[in-house]
Design an enzyme around this catalytic site. Structure first.
Site, PDB file in Angstrom:
ATOM      1  N   GLY A  47      59.762  39.515   7.043  1.00  0.00           N
ATOM      2  CA  GLY A  47      59.693  39.715   8.462  1.00  0.00           C
ATOM      3  C   GLY A  47      58.565  40.592   8.728  1.00  0.00           C
ATOM      4  O   GLY A  47      58.058  41.466   7.775  1.00  0.00           O
ATOM      5  N   GLN A  52      53.275  46.239  13.454  1.00  0.00           N
ATOM      6  CA  GLN A  52      53.187  46.521  12.111  1.00  0.00           C
ATOM      7  C   GLN A  52      51.671  46.208  11.682  1.00  0.00           C
ATOM      8  O   GLN A  52      51.063  46.489  10.747  1.00  0.00           O
ATOM      9  CB  GLN A  52      54.097  45.898  11.042  1.00  0.00           C
ATOM     10  CG  GLN A  52      55.496  46.625  10.996  1.00  0.00           C
ATOM     11  CD  GLN A  52      56.299  45.791  10.045  1.00  0.00           C
ATOM     12  OE1 GLN A  52      56.888  44.684  10.464  1.00  0.00           O
ATOM     13  NE2 GLN A  52      56.324  46.398   8.936  1.00  0.00           N
ATOM     14  N   CYS A 109      60.700  48.464   3.893  1.00  0.00           N
ATOM     15  CA  CYS A 109      59.882  48.236   4.959  1.00  0.00           C
ATOM     16  C   CYS A 109      58.569  48.218   4.557  1.00  0.00           C
ATOM     17  O   CYS A 109      58.073  48.969   3.765  1.00  0.00           O
ATOM     18  CB  CYS A 109      60.096  49.104   6.091  1.00  0.00           C
ATOM     19  SG  CYS A 109      59.145  48.928   7.697  1.00  0.00           S
ATOM     20  N   LEU A 110      57.738  46.959   5.016  1.00  0.00           N
ATOM     21  CA  LEU A 110      56.368  46.833   4.524  1.00  0.00           C
ATOM     22  C   LEU A 110      55.470  48.403   5.128  1.00  0.00           C
ATOM     23  O   LEU A 110      54.308  48.331   4.522  1.00  0.00           O
ATOM     24  CB  LEU A 110      55.798  45.602   5.027  1.00  0.00           C
ATOM     25  CG  LEU A 110      56.297  44.229   4.425  1.00  0.00           C
ATOM     26  CD1 LEU A 110      55.889  43.077   5.193  1.00  0.00           C
ATOM     27  CD2 LEU A 110      56.190  44.406   3.005  1.00  0.00           C
ATOM     28  N   HIS A 151      66.213  44.604  12.011  1.00  0.00           N
ATOM     29  CA  HIS A 151      65.147  45.577  11.551  1.00  0.00           C
ATOM     30  C   HIS A 151      63.782  45.209  12.218  1.00  0.00           C
ATOM     31  O   HIS A 151      63.249  46.220  12.780  1.00  0.00           O
ATOM     32  CB  HIS A 151      65.055  44.993   9.933  1.00  0.00           C
ATOM     33  CG  HIS A 151      63.790  45.818   9.197  1.00  0.00           C
ATOM     34  ND1 HIS A 151      63.878  46.840   8.174  1.00  0.00           N
ATOM     35  CD2 HIS A 151      62.344  46.006   9.454  1.00  0.00           C
ATOM     36  CE1 HIS A 151      62.830  47.223   7.820  1.00  0.00           C
ATOM     37  NE2 HIS A 151      61.732  46.669   8.697  1.00  0.00           N
ATOM     38  N   GLU A 152      63.630  43.876  12.281  1.00  0.00           N
ATOM     39  CA  GLU A 152      62.357  43.506  12.919  1.00  0.00           C
ATOM     40  C   GLU A 152      62.336  43.992  14.667  1.00  0.00           C
ATOM     41  O   GLU A 152      61.375  44.465  15.080  1.00  0.00           O
ATOM     42  CB  GLU A 152      61.975  42.030  12.790  1.00  0.00           C
ATOM     43  CG  GLU A 152      61.585  41.765  11.428  1.00  0.00           C
ATOM     44  CD  GLU A 152      60.811  42.396  10.529  1.00  0.00           C
ATOM     45  OE1 GLU A 152      59.934  43.119  11.206  1.00  0.00           O
ATOM     46  OE2 GLU A 152      60.835  42.843   9.422  1.00  0.00           O
ATOM     47  N   HIS A 155      61.522  47.658  15.246  1.00  0.00           N
ATOM     48  CA  HIS A 155      60.008  47.841  15.262  1.00  0.00           C
ATOM     49  C   HIS A 155      59.718  47.648  16.619  1.00  0.00           C
ATOM     50  O   HIS A 155      58.606  48.442  16.919  1.00  0.00           O
ATOM     51  CB  HIS A 155      59.242  46.925  14.334  1.00  0.00           C
ATOM     52  CG  HIS A 155      59.433  47.136  12.893  1.00  0.00           C
ATOM     53  ND1 HIS A 155      58.589  48.522  12.598  1.00  0.00           N
ATOM     54  CD2 HIS A 155      59.802  46.668  11.563  1.00  0.00           C
ATOM     55  CE1 HIS A 155      58.820  48.515  11.171  1.00  0.00           C
ATOM     56  NE2 HIS A 155      59.395  47.391  10.831  1.00  0.00           N
TER      57      HIS A 155
HETATM   58 ZN    ZN Z   1      59.727  47.210   8.845  1.00  0.00          ZN
END
Ligand code: ZN
Length: 184
Positions: A47, A52, A109-110, A151-152, A155
């Site tokens: 995701g 991000q 998380c990226l 999670h997304e 963000h």
């Molecule tokens: Zn993330």
């Protein structure tokens, strides 16, 4: 493809703004969607939210490919209720918790590269959003897909998993493999 913004950048802590239908259908937003898809696949991740890549707009992309499951055992997949999810785009998402039982698993998380922690998430959720054509869609998800959605969408509200994690479990990937992999 673009670089993924790392934690500490204020864009990850802002509440993202909604997109109007005309914006969604514009070439700019359509190009952003392609860029986010390619960036997510390259990472790879399941995701990605627009903040991000430095854009404070309410846009997320999700895709959980079968090939990402190869490192997990069949028991781990069943425990996580993890199954493939085809590429999808959610814009201006509204999240409703359906089953609030907390499920604990490690997630990463990226934007917090190299770390993971145990994060409690609701078991199942409903998301109402617009798709990439600006058409209303509803997603009902449980298990891992529900976790990705929570999670997304966090963000888009400036929230990171480190705000919700069990902080004593916060680990590097290497230590996760060594000390935590087989624990729940
Ligand atoms: Zn993330």
């Amino acid at each position: 493809m673009v670089d993924i913004v790392q934690t500490g950048n204020p864009v990850l802590r802002k509440k993202a703004r909604q997109l109007a239908i005309e914006e969604i259908r514009s070439d700019i937003v359509q190009d952003i969607i392609v860029c986010m898809r390619d960036t997510m696949r390259k990472a790879p991740g399941v995701g990605l939210a627009a903040p991000q890549i430095g854009l404070s707009i309410q846009l997320i992309v999700i895709e959980d490919r079968e090939e990402y499951h190869e490192k997990l055992t069949s028991i781990e997949l069943i425990d996580r209720e993890r199954y493939p999810v085809s590429f999808n785009v959610l814009i201006n998402p509204q999240l409703t918790i359906i089953e609030c039982d907390e499920i604990n698993f490690f997630e990463g998380c990226l934007s917090i590269k190299g770390f993971q922690a145990m994060v409690p998430r609701a078991k199942s959720v409903r998301v109402q959003a617009l798709n990439e054509q600006g058409i209303p869609v509803e997603v009902n998800a449980s298990g891992w897909y529900a976790r990705i959605l929570q999670h997304e969408i966090d963000h888009l509200n400036g929230v990171l998993y480190i705000d919700r994690m069990n902080s004593t479990t916060f680990s590097t990937f290497e230590n996760h493999e060594e000390f935590w992999r087989n624990k729940k």
